[in-house]
Design a protein around this motif. Structure first.
Motif, PDB file in Angstrom:
ATOM      1  N   GLY A 105      74.346 -38.144 -42.500  1.00  0.00           N
ATOM      2  CA  GLY A 105      74.619 -39.333 -43.306  1.00  0.00           C
ATOM      3  C   GLY A 105      75.378 -39.002 -44.569  1.00  0.00           C
ATOM      4  O   GLY A 105      76.341 -39.686 -44.934  1.00  0.00           O
ATOM      5  N   PHE A 106      74.969 -37.931 -45.247  1.00  0.00           N
ATOM      6  CA  PHE A 106      75.668 -37.498 -46.452  1.00  0.00           C
ATOM      7  C   PHE A 106      77.106 -37.088 -46.143  1.00  0.00           C
ATOM      8  O   PHE A 106      78.037 -37.400 -46.884  1.00  0.00           O
ATOM      9  CB  PHE A 106      74.927 -36.318 -47.092  1.00  0.00           C
ATOM     10  CG  PHE A 106      73.955 -36.721 -48.155  1.00  0.00           C
ATOM     11  CD1 PHE A 106      74.347 -36.827 -49.475  1.00  0.00           C
ATOM     12  CD2 PHE A 106      72.647 -37.013 -47.828  1.00  0.00           C
ATOM     13  CE1 PHE A 106      73.450 -37.198 -50.455  1.00  0.00           C
ATOM     14  CE2 PHE A 106      71.746 -37.392 -48.806  1.00  0.00           C
ATOM     15  CZ  PHE A 106      72.138 -37.491 -50.125  1.00  0.00           C
ATOM     16  N   ILE A 107      77.274 -36.372 -45.036  1.00  0.00           N
ATOM     17  CA  ILE A 107      78.618 -35.897 -44.666  1.00  0.00           C
ATOM     18  C   ILE A 107      79.536 -37.073 -44.356  1.00  0.00           C
ATOM     19  O   ILE A 107      80.710 -37.091 -44.760  1.00  0.00           O
ATOM     20  CB  ILE A 107      78.527 -34.941 -43.466  1.00  0.00           C
ATOM     21  CG1 ILE A 107      77.800 -33.653 -43.880  1.00  0.00           C
ATOM     22  CG2 ILE A 107      79.912 -34.614 -42.923  1.00  0.00           C
ATOM     23  CD1 ILE A 107      77.433 -32.747 -42.722  1.00  0.00           C
TER      24      ILE A 107
ATOM     25  N   VAL B  19      85.060 -30.469 -63.587  1.00  0.00           N
ATOM     26  CA  VAL B  19      84.398 -31.577 -62.906  1.00  0.00           C
ATOM     27  C   VAL B  19      84.578 -31.459 -61.394  1.00  0.00           C
ATOM     28  O   VAL B  19      83.638 -31.655 -60.618  1.00  0.00           O
ATOM     29  CB  VAL B  19      84.947 -32.929 -63.419  1.00  0.00           C
ATOM     30  CG1 VAL B  19      84.383 -34.073 -62.581  1.00  0.00           C
ATOM     31  CG2 VAL B  19      84.590 -33.120 -64.879  1.00  0.00           C
ATOM     32  N   ILE B  20      85.793 -31.114 -60.965  1.00  0.00           N
ATOM     33  CA  ILE B  20      86.058 -30.978 -59.528  1.00  0.00           C
ATOM     34  C   ILE B  20      85.247 -29.822 -58.953  1.00  0.00           C
ATOM     35  O   ILE B  20      84.654 -29.933 -57.872  1.00  0.00           O
ATOM     36  CB  ILE B  20      87.562 -30.758 -59.278  1.00  0.00           C
ATOM     37  CG1 ILE B  20      88.345 -31.981 -59.736  1.00  0.00           C
ATOM     38  CG2 ILE B  20      87.840 -30.474 -57.806  1.00  0.00           C
ATOM     39  CD1 ILE B  20      89.845 -31.823 -59.643  1.00  0.00           C
ATOM     40  N   SER B  21      85.194 -28.700 -59.669  1.00  0.00           N
ATOM     41  CA  SER B  21      84.433 -27.543 -59.195  1.00  0.00           C
ATOM     42  C   SER B  21      82.953 -27.864 -59.056  1.00  0.00           C
ATOM     43  O   SER B  21      82.302 -27.484 -58.069  1.00  0.00           O
ATOM     44  CB  SER B  21      84.623 -26.364 -60.156  1.00  0.00           C
ATOM     45  OG  SER B  21      85.953 -25.920 -60.150  1.00  0.00           O
ATOM     46  N   VAL B  22      82.412 -28.581 -60.042  1.00  0.00           N
ATOM     47  CA  VAL B  22      80.994 -28.936 -59.990  1.00  0.00           C
ATOM     48  C   VAL B  22      80.736 -29.934 -58.857  1.00  0.00           C
ATOM     49  O   VAL B  22      79.681 -29.903 -58.214  1.00  0.00           O
ATOM     50  CB  VAL B  22      80.530 -29.500 -61.344  1.00  0.00           C
ATOM     51  CG1 VAL B  22      79.115 -30.050 -61.249  1.00  0.00           C
ATOM     52  CG2 VAL B  22      80.583 -28.403 -62.404  1.00  0.00           C
TER      53      VAL B  22
ATOM     54  N   ALA C 293      78.205 -30.746 -53.567  1.00  0.00           N
ATOM     55  CA  ALA C 293      78.339 -31.035 -52.136  1.00  0.00           C
ATOM     56  C   ALA C 293      77.727 -29.909 -51.303  1.00  0.00           C
ATOM     57  O   ALA C 293      77.037 -30.155 -50.300  1.00  0.00           O
ATOM     58  CB  ALA C 293      79.806 -31.223 -51.770  1.00  0.00           C
ATOM     59  N   PHE C 294      77.959 -28.667 -51.732  1.00  0.00           N
ATOM     60  CA  PHE C 294      77.339 -27.528 -51.053  1.00  0.00           C
ATOM     61  C   PHE C 294      75.824 -27.591 -51.184  1.00  0.00           C
ATOM     62  O   PHE C 294      75.099 -27.244 -50.248  1.00  0.00           O
ATOM     63  CB  PHE C 294      77.865 -26.215 -51.646  1.00  0.00           C
ATOM     64  CG  PHE C 294      79.034 -25.646 -50.907  1.00  0.00           C
ATOM     65  CD1 PHE C 294      78.895 -24.552 -50.083  1.00  0.00           C
ATOM     66  CD2 PHE C 294      80.293 -26.216 -51.037  1.00  0.00           C
ATOM     67  CE1 PHE C 294      79.980 -24.027 -49.392  1.00  0.00           C
ATOM     68  CE2 PHE C 294      81.385 -25.705 -50.354  1.00  0.00           C
ATOM     69  CZ  PHE C 294      81.230 -24.607 -49.524  1.00  0.00           C
TER      70      PHE C 294
ATOM     71  N   ASN D 134      67.233 -33.111 -53.764  1.00  0.00           N
ATOM     72  CA  ASN D 134      67.423 -32.854 -55.173  1.00  0.00           C
ATOM     73  C   ASN D 134      68.809 -33.294 -55.608  1.00  0.00           C
ATOM     74  O   ASN D 134      69.598 -32.494 -56.039  1.00  0.00           O
ATOM     75  CB  ASN D 134      67.204 -31.377 -55.446  1.00  0.00           C
ATOM     76  CG  ASN D 134      67.047 -31.126 -56.911  1.00  0.00           C
ATOM     77  OD1 ASN D 134      66.917 -32.027 -57.717  1.00  0.00           O
ATOM     78  ND2 ASN D 134      67.032 -29.860 -57.239  1.00  0.00           N
ATOM     79  N   PRO D 135      69.275 -34.522 -55.343  1.00  0.00           N
ATOM     80  CA  PRO D 135      70.613 -34.933 -55.640  1.00  0.00           C
ATOM     81  C   PRO D 135      70.959 -34.881 -57.091  1.00  0.00           C
ATOM     82  O   PRO D 135      72.115 -34.859 -57.470  1.00  0.00           O
ATOM     83  CB  PRO D 135      70.661 -36.365 -55.138  1.00  0.00           C
ATOM     84  CG  PRO D 135      69.235 -36.824 -55.214  1.00  0.00           C
ATOM     85  CD  PRO D 135      68.400 -35.601 -54.960  1.00  0.00           C
ATOM     86  N   PHE D 136      69.918 -34.946 -58.127  1.00  0.00           N
ATOM     87  CA  PHE D 136      70.211 -34.969 -59.548  1.00  0.00           C
ATOM     88  C   PHE D 136      70.267 -33.584 -60.129  1.00  0.00           C
ATOM     89  O   PHE D 136      70.735 -33.404 -61.237  1.00  0.00           O
ATOM     90  CB  PHE D 136      69.182 -35.832 -60.267  1.00  0.00           C
ATOM     91  CG  PHE D 136      69.052 -37.179 -59.640  1.00  0.00           C
ATOM     92  CD1 PHE D 136      70.098 -38.076 -59.712  1.00  0.00           C
ATOM     93  CD2 PHE D 136      67.940 -37.523 -58.935  1.00  0.00           C
ATOM     94  CE1 PHE D 136      70.004 -39.301 -59.133  1.00  0.00           C
ATOM     95  CE2 PHE D 136      67.841 -38.754 -58.349  1.00  0.00           C
ATOM     96  CZ  PHE D 136      68.867 -39.632 -58.453  1.00  0.00           C
ATOM     97  N   SER D 137      69.587 -32.155 -59.280  1.00  0.00           N
ATOM     98  CA  SER D 137      69.801 -30.847 -59.799  1.00  0.00           C
ATOM     99  C   SER D 137      71.245 -30.495 -59.798  1.00  0.00           C
ATOM    100  O   SER D 137      71.641 -29.531 -60.399  1.00  0.00           O
ATOM    101  CB  SER D 137      69.016 -29.807 -59.041  1.00  0.00           C
ATOM    102  OG  SER D 137      69.429 -29.765 -57.762  1.00  0.00           O
ATOM    103  N   SER D 138      72.100 -31.443 -59.006  1.00  0.00           N
ATOM    104  CA  SER D 138      73.452 -31.278 -58.934  1.00  0.00           C
ATOM    105  C   SER D 138      74.223 -32.371 -59.502  1.00  0.00           C
ATOM    106  O   SER D 138      74.878 -33.040 -58.861  1.00  0.00           O
ATOM    107  CB  SER D 138      73.737 -31.113 -57.564  1.00  0.00           C
ATOM    108  OG  SER D 138      72.535 -32.123 -57.328  1.00  0.00           O
ATOM    109  N   SER D 139      74.204 -33.090 -60.670  1.00  0.00           N
ATOM    110  CA  SER D 139      74.765 -34.246 -61.302  1.00  0.00           C
ATOM    111  C   SER D 139      76.193 -34.028 -61.726  1.00  0.00           C
ATOM    112  O   SER D 139      76.637 -32.942 -61.917  1.00  0.00           O
ATOM    113  CB  SER D 139      74.045 -34.665 -62.555  1.00  0.00           C
ATOM    114  OG  SER D 139      72.754 -34.331 -62.513  1.00  0.00           O
ATOM    115  N   ARG D 140      76.819 -35.197 -62.012  1.00  0.00           N
ATOM    116  CA  ARG D 140      78.199 -35.153 -62.474  1.00  0.00           C
ATOM    117  C   ARG D 140      78.226 -34.624 -63.884  1.00  0.00           C
ATOM    118  O   ARG D 140      77.420 -34.970 -64.721  1.00  0.00           O
ATOM    119  CB  ARG D 140      78.788 -36.568 -62.446  1.00  0.00           C
ATOM    120  CG  ARG D 140      80.205 -36.644 -62.975  1.00  0.00           C
ATOM    121  CD  ARG D 140      80.664 -38.118 -62.972  1.00  0.00           C
ATOM    122  NE  ARG D 140      82.000 -38.226 -63.521  1.00  0.00           N
ATOM    123  CZ  ARG D 140      82.264 -38.421 -64.794  1.00  0.00           C
ATOM    124  NH1 ARG D 140      81.290 -38.488 -65.657  1.00  0.00           N
ATOM    125  NH2 ARG D 140      83.509 -38.550 -65.213  1.00  0.00           N
TER     126      ARG D 140
END
Length: 466
Positions: free
Chosen positions: A109-111, A396-399, A404-405, A4-10
């Motif tokens: 791989g992500f790490i 932005v940094i917090s998100v 990442a978590f 779910n990489p996009f439930s967590s977007s910039r």
């Protein structure tokens, strides 16, 4: 793997109502003659280039389409694992715990990308998207061969590397567009659509007697298209984006303060609460979608291959909830109350799936579980950002830390569920989800209530929570 990489977007800072004009500056030397000597005078000519939009520069429309095709392809890959996992286990005669290594390999791989992100960005910039697509192509080439299991594990490692690079770069590019929320919504939708249809395609493959690994040839085809599009969009001929890059680089104070802001973000208590929330949320979401087929087959004894369609219902539900219900819930009852209700309903539908042993009812309850899960993540982002729970200068940094978590949870928790299932049985899939989502509810209620006004008495405690 579904991360779910996009439930967590910039998340971009809010922009003023009036458009911001970005300008490119050109200097032309004009010769000025005097009585004693010739002097060179620099005249500044300002050219209005406008904001970065879907069609400015004109090639951006193709770049956005390229990102949507890539997101759909990633969804095709991630949504199919739950359906194909049984056939992977049968072919290699492996246990749940050994099969779970696929998630772990993907997470590594992500790490690796996270650790090398600064080097990758400095050396390649946006061109690294092409490298990410090539890494993904390596994954699907290896997996589609159906070779020995260690080869499949290495393939998923390359998949994690490729997805990690592309997710970061596409989020940055799409997030800089003038209507970034709309563009990110399209990105969410295409990923969800891919994850929704992939169980249907994968199930059709295995029902027709086609080996599970040949499904990844379909995914490989989409990533080959993405690689060509990416080369055209971001490697060859990206000079038209330089004026906006130059504008962004003319902010040295941000670079000076970056390390200080990172420390401030990491010291912020809400950063860690939201990060743990997403860790458990995304872990539960992925574990449910990845292991529910195994639960239905091994615990409920539903041996028909059509159980793969149940996973498709889950992803369709999740996509519907995220795209349709998020805005409606936010408008009607707000993000805090909305998420509290959604999490409780998710637990309730999972509980009904666990206690009612009827396949038609299980299809309905699993689909509704997906619908309830879907809006939770975007509502969380909306709450902590729009309500200014976290100071804007570090938002932005917090998100970024939070997402990442989330990626870590999406890999670690499915691995742990598989490990526990190995020794306790497949029935633990749903109890694990219920326990983990209960933890997300507790973490959600730990976030401050922006509507709360301090009072006294027992009713005051309820108001603080609700």
């Amino acid at each position: 793997m579904e991360r779910n990489p996009f439930s967590s977007s910039r998340v971009s800072p809010e922009l003023p109502d009036s458009p911001i004009e970005l300008q490119s500056i050109h200097t032309n030397p004009n010769v000025v003659h005097t009585s004693s000597k010739t002097q060179t005078e620099t005249v500044t000519v300002i050219e209005d280039i406008g904001p970065l939009t879907f069609k400015n520069p004109p090639k951006n429309l193709f770049r956005v389409i390229t990102s949507l095709i890539w997101a759909f392809a990633l969804g095709l890959s991630d949504g199919s694992v739950g359906v194909l996992l049984n056939y992977i286990e049968l072919q290699y005669s492996i246990s749940y715990s050994v099969a779970s290594i696929l998630w772990l390999s993907n997470a590594i791989g992500f790490i690796l990308v996270a650790l090398l992100s600064n080097v990758i960005q400095k050396k390649f910039g946006r061109k690294s998207i092409f490298l990410g697509c090539l890494s993904s192509i390596i994954m699907y080439t290896l997996v589609s061969t159906g070779s020995k299991y260690p080869v499949i594990i290495i393939g998923f490692l390359f998949g994690g590397i490729g997805a990690g690079i592309c997710v970061a770069q596409y989020n940055v590019f799409i997030g800089r567009l003038e209507k970034s929320s709309t563009a990110l919504g399209y990105l969410h939708g295409c990923y969800g659509l891919g994850a929704s249809v992939s169980p249907l395609i994968a199930t059709a493959f295995v029902e027709a007697g086609i080996k599970w690994n040949f499904y990844y040839l379909v995914v490989l085809g989409f990533f080959l298209i993405s690689a060509v599009n990416t080369y055209i969009s971001f490697v060859h001929g990206e000079d038209d984006l330089k004026p906006w890059d130059d504008e962004q680089q003319q902010q040295p104070t941000q670079e000076v303060k970056k390390s200080g802001l990172m420390k401030e973000a990491l010291k912020n208590k809400l950063t860690w609460i939201s990060s743990l929330f997403v860790f458990f949320y995304q872990g539960a979401e992925v574990a449910f979608g990845g292991w529910i087929t195994t639960y239905l087959r091994d615990y409920r004894n539903h041996t028909n291959t059509s159980i793969g369609y149940v996973v498709s219902g889950y992803w369709f539900g999740l996509t519907f909830g995220r795209l349709v219900l998020t805005r409606l819930i936010h408008k009607l009852i707000g993000a805090r109350r909305g998420n509290s209700v959604l999490i409780v309903l998710s637990i309730l539908f999972a509980l009904l799936t666990w206690v009612i042993s009827s396949f038609p009812i299980e299809i309905v309850t699993i689909t509704f579980t997906g619908i309830m899960i879907g809006p939770v993540y975007p509502l969380m982002i909306a709450y902590i950002v729009s309500e200014d729970l976290i100071p804007r200068k570090i938002a932005v940094i917090s998100v970024t830390v939070t997402t990442a978590f989330g990626s870590s949870g999406g890999a670690v928790i499915p691995f742990l569920v598989g490990l526990i299932s190995q020794y306790a049985g497949a029935f633990v899939v749903l109890p694990s989800f219920i326990v983990i989502f209960s933890a997300t509810l507790c973490l959600w209620l730990m976030l401050p209530n922006t509507r709360y006004t301090k009072g006294t008495g027992k009713v005051d405690i309820f108001k603080r929570i609700w």
